[in-house]
Design a protein around this motif. Structure first.
Motif, PDB file in Angstrom:
ATOM      1  N   CYS A  19       0.860  -1.179   0.000  1.00  0.00           N
ATOM      2  CA  CYS A  19       0.000   0.000   0.000  1.00  0.00           C
ATOM      3  C   CYS A  19       0.901   1.236   0.000  1.00  0.00           C
ATOM      4  N   CYS A  70       0.243   3.416   3.547  1.00  0.00           N
ATOM      5  CA  CYS A  70       0.656   2.956   4.885  1.00  0.00           C
ATOM      6  C   CYS A  70       1.854   1.999   4.803  1.00  0.00           C
ATOM      7  N   CYS A  79      -4.297  -0.343   0.275  1.00  0.00           N
ATOM      8  CA  CYS A  79      -4.829  -1.514   0.964  1.00  0.00           C
ATOM      9  C   CYS A  79      -6.301  -1.242   1.299  1.00  0.00           C
ATOM     10  N   CYS A 100      -6.826   1.471   4.103  1.00  0.00           N
ATOM     11  CA  CYS A 100      -6.614   2.860   3.669  1.00  0.00           C
ATOM     12  C   CYS A 100      -7.721   3.312   2.722  1.00  0.00           C
TER      13      CYS A 100
HETATM   14 ZN    ZN Z   1      -2.709   1.106   3.498  1.00  0.00          ZN
END
Ligand code: ZN
Length: 184
Positions: free
Chosen positions: A81, A84, A97, A100
């Motif tokens: 991701c 993050c 992801c 998120c």
């Molecule tokens: Zn993420």
């Protein structure tokens, strides 16, 4: 872009006169350039298989596979991701992801699963980053991004070629630079 790797010393062996060989420091073995290139290609595709770790990201292997300008980042093609930096089983929109993505969606609609105003995610905004890759100058823009790091991770993950990040001057500065170029 100029190759970063010094080529090894090549030699022929009598048993295989049609193939060039060299001594591989990583494997501590004599290899043909073809075998090396094939190992590199297999290693590049073996995302989680540690048996290929020795050949992974090897610049000489990339050279022999005809991919000298290949992106050597350990993020490349990994399902990470960009926001993050956590590995995910799948990426929504090939970028975020699920967690998120959900936080972003909550911010967009103005409420979370409990019906309250979301407060954890800082405001997202459009950002751009400039870089060169594969002899081309490129700019990546993400309309809703958390920080510049998100763009950097996305470029390192998604770009096929070796990346060099540049500095993008603000519009006013770019105008000044252009004046300078034409000799005003
Ligand atoms: Zn993420």
């Amino acid at each position: 872009m100029k190759p970063q790797t010094r080529k090894p010393a090549y030699f022929n062996i009598p048993e295989l006169p049609s193939q060039l060989h060299f001594y591989c420091d990583r494997l501590r073995a004599t290899l043909s350039t073809d075998a090396c290139g094939e190992r590199w290609k297999t290693a590049a595709e073996a995302i989680t298989d540690v048996r290929w770790i020795t050949c992974k990201k090897c610049r000489i292997g990339a050279w022999h596979a005809g991919k000298i300008d290949d992106n050597p980042s350990s993020f490349k093609a990994v399902k990470i991701c960009a926001r993050c930096h956590v590995k995910a089983t799948r990426l929504i929109g090939k970028h975020l992801c699920l967690s998120c993505y959900n936080r972003q969606r909550e911010q967009l609609v103005g409420k979370n699963a409990k019906g309250k105003k979301p407060s954890k995610l800082p405001p997202l905004r459009s950002r751009s980053i400039s870089y060169s890759a594969g002899s081309k100058f490129k700019t990546k823009t993400i309309d809703r991004s958390l920080d510049v790091l998100e763009l950097i991770v996305a470029v390192l993950r998604d770009e096929d070629h070796s990346v060099r990040f540049g500095w993008q001057a603000p519009a006013a500065m770019q105008a000044l630079l252009q004046l300078k170029e034409v000799g005003v």
